[in-house]
Design a protein around this motif. Structure first.
Motif, PDB file in Angstrom:
ATOM      1  N   LEU A  93      63.050  92.752  57.554  1.00 15.16           N
ATOM      2  CA  LEU A  93      63.871  93.963  57.604  1.00 15.16           C
ATOM      3  C   LEU A  93      64.944  93.836  58.682  1.00 15.16           C
ATOM      4  O   LEU A  93      66.101  94.223  58.474  1.00 15.16           O
ATOM      5  CB  LEU A  93      62.997  95.187  57.898  1.00 15.16           C
ATOM      6  CG  LEU A  93      62.050  95.651  56.792  1.00 15.16           C
ATOM      7  CD1 LEU A  93      61.192  96.797  57.291  1.00 15.16           C
ATOM      8  CD2 LEU A  93      62.826  96.078  55.548  1.00 15.16           C
ATOM      9  N   LEU A  94      64.575  93.282  59.834  1.00 11.67           N
ATOM     10  CA  LEU A  94      65.521  93.116  60.923  1.00 11.67           C
ATOM     11  C   LEU A  94      66.543  92.022  60.633  1.00 11.67           C
ATOM     12  O   LEU A  94      67.685  92.091  61.092  1.00 11.67           O
ATOM     13  CB  LEU A  94      64.773  92.785  62.221  1.00 11.67           C
ATOM     14  CG  LEU A  94      63.871  93.890  62.777  1.00 11.67           C
ATOM     15  CD1 LEU A  94      63.050  93.355  63.944  1.00 11.67           C
ATOM     16  CD2 LEU A  94      64.692  95.088  63.214  1.00 11.67           C
ATOM     17  N   ALA A  95      66.120  91.018  59.868  1.00  9.14           N
ATOM     18  CA  ALA A  95      67.003  89.880  59.594  1.00  9.14           C
ATOM     19  C   ALA A  95      67.944  90.137  58.418  1.00  9.14           C
ATOM     20  O   ALA A  95      68.965  89.452  58.287  1.00  9.14           O
ATOM     21  CB  ALA A  95      66.176  88.626  59.314  1.00  9.14           C
ATOM     22  N   GLY A  96      67.599  91.096  57.557  1.00  4.93           N
ATOM     23  CA  GLY A  96      68.389  91.324  56.354  1.00  4.93           C
ATOM     24  C   GLY A  96      68.886  92.738  56.195  1.00  4.93           C
ATOM     25  O   GLY A  96      69.226  93.418  57.182  1.00  4.93           O
ATOM     26  N   ASP A  97      68.913  93.176  54.955  1.00  6.68           N
ATOM     27  CA  ASP A  97      69.398  94.520  54.617  1.00  6.68           C
ATOM     28  C   ASP A  97      68.262  95.519  54.856  1.00  6.68           C
ATOM     29  O   ASP A  97      67.474  95.809  53.952  1.00  6.68           O
ATOM     30  CB  ASP A  97      69.850  94.534  53.153  1.00  6.68           C
ATOM     31  CG  ASP A  97      70.563  95.818  52.764  1.00  6.68           C
ATOM     32  OD1 ASP A  97      70.387  96.825  53.479  1.00  6.68           O
ATOM     33  OD2 ASP A  97      71.277  95.829  51.752  1.00  6.68           O
ATOM     34  N   SER A 113      65.453  92.896  51.076  1.00  7.51           N
ATOM     35  CA  SER A 113      66.229  92.663  52.291  1.00  7.51           C
ATOM     36  C   SER A 113      67.356  91.658  52.080  1.00  7.51           C
ATOM     37  O   SER A 113      68.256  91.557  52.922  1.00  7.51           O
ATOM     38  CB  SER A 113      65.310  92.171  53.424  1.00  7.51           C
ATOM     39  OG  SER A 113      64.382  93.169  53.781  1.00  7.51           O
ATOM     40  N   MET A 114      67.306  90.892  50.986  1.00 11.68           N
ATOM     41  CA  MET A 114      68.424  89.989  50.705  1.00 11.68           C
ATOM     42  C   MET A 114      69.669  90.795  50.389  1.00 11.68           C
ATOM     43  O   MET A 114      70.772  90.416  50.746  1.00 11.68           O
ATOM     44  CB  MET A 114      68.085  89.055  49.535  1.00 11.68           C
ATOM     45  CG  MET A 114      67.077  87.980  49.873  1.00 11.68           C
ATOM     46  SD  MET A 114      67.012  86.674  48.639  1.00 11.68           S
ATOM     47  CE  MET A 114      66.327  87.547  47.216  1.00 11.68           C
ATOM     48  N   GLY A 115      69.498  91.928  49.693  1.00  5.62           N
ATOM     49  CA  GLY A 115      70.535  92.905  49.410  1.00  5.62           C
ATOM     50  C   GLY A 115      71.951  92.401  49.428  1.00  5.62           C
ATOM     51  O   GLY A 115      72.355  91.555  48.640  1.00  5.62           O
ATOM     52  N   ALA A 175      77.636  80.128  45.606  1.00  6.49           N
ATOM     53  CA  ALA A 175      77.676  80.634  44.238  1.00  6.49           C
ATOM     54  C   ALA A 175      76.799  79.755  43.352  1.00  6.49           C
ATOM     55  O   ALA A 175      76.575  78.586  43.618  1.00  6.49           O
ATOM     56  CB  ALA A 175      79.115  80.627  43.731  1.00  6.49           C
ATOM     57  N   GLY A 176      76.355  80.322  42.258  1.00  4.95           N
ATOM     58  CA  GLY A 176      75.530  79.554  41.334  1.00  4.95           C
ATOM     59  C   GLY A 176      74.292  80.309  40.935  1.00  4.95           C
ATOM     60  O   GLY A 176      73.961  81.350  41.498  1.00  4.95           O
ATOM     61  N   ALA A 177      73.580  79.733  39.933  1.00  5.83           N
ATOM     62  CA  ALA A 177      72.407  80.403  39.380  1.00  5.83           C
ATOM     63  C   ALA A 177      71.296  80.551  40.402  1.00  5.83           C
ATOM     64  O   ALA A 177      70.499  81.481  40.333  1.00  5.83           O
ATOM     65  CB  ALA A 177      71.909  79.629  38.157  1.00  5.83           C
ATOM     66  N   CYS A 178      71.212  79.625  41.349  1.00  4.05           N
ATOM     67  CA  CYS A 178      70.111  79.673  42.323  1.00  4.05           C
ATOM     68  C   CYS A 178      70.571  80.228  43.667  1.00  4.05           C
ATOM     69  O   CYS A 178      70.004  79.892  44.715  1.00  4.05           O
ATOM     70  CB  CYS A 178      69.479  78.292  42.499  1.00  4.05           C
ATOM     71  SG  CYS A 178      70.624  76.999  43.008  1.00  4.05           S
ATOM     72  N   ALA A 179      71.623  81.069  43.660  1.00  4.56           N
ATOM     73  CA  ALA A 179      72.119  81.653  44.909  1.00  4.56           C
ATOM     74  C   ALA A 179      71.034  82.416  45.647  1.00  4.56           C
ATOM     75  O   ALA A 179      70.948  82.363  46.882  1.00  4.56           O
ATOM     76  CB  ALA A 179      73.307  82.570  44.614  1.00  4.56           C
ATOM     77  N   SER A 180      70.181  83.128  44.903  1.00  4.06           N
ATOM     78  CA  SER A 180      69.114  83.899  45.553  1.00  4.06           C
ATOM     79  C   SER A 180      68.095  82.987  46.221  1.00  4.06           C
ATOM     80  O   SER A 180      67.474  83.370  47.224  1.00  4.06           O
ATOM     81  CB  SER A 180      68.425  84.814  44.540  1.00  4.06           C
ATOM     82  OG  SER A 180      67.779  84.068  43.540  1.00  4.06           O
ATOM     83  N   ASN A 181      67.902  81.771  45.694  1.00  2.00           N
ATOM     84  CA  ASN A 181      66.986  80.817  46.318  1.00  2.00           C
ATOM     85  C   ASN A 181      67.519  80.362  47.667  1.00  2.00           C
ATOM     86  O   ASN A 181      66.784  80.304  48.656  1.00  2.00           O
ATOM     87  CB  ASN A 181      66.772  79.594  45.418  1.00  2.00           C
ATOM     88  CG  ASN A 181      66.186  79.927  44.063  1.00  2.00           C
ATOM     89  OD1 ASN A 181      66.452  79.233  43.087  1.00  2.00           O
ATOM     90  ND2 ASN A 181      65.402  81.000  43.977  1.00  2.00           N
ATOM     91  N   HIS A 182      68.816  80.035  47.707  1.00  3.23           N
ATOM     92  CA  HIS A 182      69.440  79.654  48.981  1.00  3.23           C
ATOM     93  C   HIS A 182      69.394  80.816  49.972  1.00  3.23           C
ATOM     94  O   HIS A 182      69.146  80.618  51.165  1.00  3.23           O
ATOM     95  CB  HIS A 182      70.894  79.232  48.750  1.00  3.23           C
ATOM     96  CG  HIS A 182      71.052  77.919  48.052  1.00  3.23           C
ATOM     97  ND1 HIS A 182      70.690  76.724  48.631  1.00  3.23           N
ATOM     98  CD2 HIS A 182      71.531  77.610  46.808  1.00  3.23           C
ATOM     99  CE1 HIS A 182      70.938  75.735  47.792  1.00  3.23           C
ATOM    100  NE2 HIS A 182      71.446  76.243  46.684  1.00  3.23           N
ATOM    101  N   CYS A 183      69.640  82.013  49.468  1.00  2.00           N
ATOM    102  CA  CYS A 183      69.617  83.193  50.324  1.00  2.00           C
ATOM    103  C   CYS A 183      68.217  83.429  50.883  1.00  2.00           C
ATOM    104  O   CYS A 183      68.063  83.819  52.048  1.00  2.00           O
ATOM    105  CB  CYS A 183      70.083  84.417  49.537  1.00  2.00           C
ATOM    106  SG  CYS A 183      70.252  85.910  50.539  1.00  2.00           S
ATOM    107  N   SER A 220      67.695  81.070  53.763  1.00  2.79           N
ATOM    108  CA  SER A 220      68.485  81.499  54.925  1.00  2.79           C
ATOM    109  C   SER A 220      67.881  82.732  55.591  1.00  2.79           C
ATOM    110  O   SER A 220      67.786  82.812  56.817  1.00  2.79           O
ATOM    111  CB  SER A 220      69.923  81.798  54.497  1.00  2.79           C
ATOM    112  OG  SER A 220      70.556  80.642  54.000  1.00  2.79           O
ATOM    113  N   LEU A 221      67.463  83.697  54.765  1.00  2.00           N
ATOM    114  CA  LEU A 221      66.866  84.911  55.305  1.00  2.00           C
ATOM    115  C   LEU A 221      65.560  84.596  56.025  1.00  2.00           C
ATOM    116  O   LEU A 221      65.274  85.156  57.094  1.00  2.00           O
ATOM    117  CB  LEU A 221      66.615  85.917  54.179  1.00  2.00           C
ATOM    118  CG  LEU A 221      65.987  87.258  54.581  1.00  2.00           C
ATOM    119  CD1 LEU A 221      66.898  88.013  55.550  1.00  2.00           C
ATOM    120  CD2 LEU A 221      65.702  88.115  53.346  1.00  2.00           C
TER     121      LEU A 221
END
Length: 287
Positions: free
Chosen positions: A208-212, A242-244, A252-260, A263-264
């Motif tokens: 929660l503190l690190a993201g949205d 929290s990735m929000g 960019a790309g289909a696996c953007a949420s995986n990279h995010c 990182s999160l």
């Protein structure tokens, strides 16, 4: 001393992840533990008293108790402190990992970048242990597995190390080994559930503190203190929410949420480490 042990263990982790993954895998090998279980079955398996919860106490709690006693045997003193520190680092490195998702998913990311869907599905299946119906579900499963694996392999180990010392870190890892191997009994399942319920919620706060934070809180209202909601479910809900707004900043790309997700998790790890550092300085840690 807990903070120093964590710093040294993290430095060792960084070295092995960058240079010798095979050697690193050996450091986290569970061969000794399952060898210990086979010895117990061979020695006491035919005994009438060696059943149910008592069997699980021998399998899970006894090694943790022995580690606890071992650390209590050392008196204060410079030499004793050095020995204790070395043993702490050894237990931590053994309980960590064995590999970060960024390394485990390297083949998956390469396949996605090269638009090799079949290879990507195979890599994802190996990592998540699930069959995905389509690409969207595959990416979602990988994201959830990233959060769970980082939590179970690193964050929870560190949390229980700080709360209960090396015995706590080892206890959690042994329960996880049994759970992954499908050998966790009723008693062990309850202990494992309780340990994850607590540790995963502490980690969820760092997400929660690190993201949205606003989005994370909105999607997890009323869940934090619900005993029926497992630590894994709560963490996935909070971390995903929290990735929000941050997901748009990733590649960019289909696996953007995986990279995010990776990182999160890294940002959450920094916050967790900072919290542990403060707790250590205030004398709130076990060791």
């Amino acid at each position: 001393m807990a903070l120093l042990a964590l710093v040294i263990a993290i430095l060792i982790e960084r070295y092995y992840h960058g240079n010798q993954s095979v050697a690193r895998d050996k450091l986290s090998s569970d061969n000794w533990y399952f060898g210990y279980l086979r010895f117990l079955d061979k020695t006491f398996g035919d005994k009438s008293w060696y059943k149910s919860w008592l069997k699980e106490v021998f399998e899970v709690l006894l090694p943790a108790v022995l580690v606890f006693v071992l650390f209590k045997l050392f008196d204060d003193g410079f030499i004793a402190s050095v020995i204790v520190l070395a043993l702490m680092v050894l237990v931590l490195v053994h309980a960590f990992g064995p590999q970060l998702p960024s390394k485990q998913l390297q083949g998956y990311f390469n396949a996605m970048e090269n638009d090799d869907q079949q290879a990507a599905y195979e890599y994802a299946k190996t990592y998540t242990g699930k069959e995905s119906d389509d690409q969207e579900q595959m990416v979602k499963d990988v994201t959830n597995s990233i959060f769970y694996n980082i939590e179970s392999q690193y964050f929870s180990v560190a949390i229980w190390f700080v709360i209960l010392g090396p015995a706590g870190a080892l206890l959690y890892r042994m329960l996880l080994w049994q759970q992954q191997d499908g050998k966790l009994g009723t008693f062990g399942s309850k202990v494992h559930y309780a340990m994850e319920w607590f540790a995963f919620r502490l980690s969820a706060l760092t997400y929660l503190l690190a993201g949205d934070m606003a989005n994370g809180i909105e999607n997890s209202k009323g869940q934090f203190f619900d005993l029926e909601i497992s630590g894994r479910d709560l963490l996935n809900t909070v971390a995903t929410a929290s990735m929000g707004a941050y997901i748009d900043d990733e590649d960019a790309g289909a696996c953007a949420s995986n990279h995010c997700a990776i990182s999160l998790s890294q940002r959450a790890g920094v916050i967790l480490f900072a919290v542990i550092a403060v707790a250590t300085f205030l004398g709130w840690t076990f060791v």
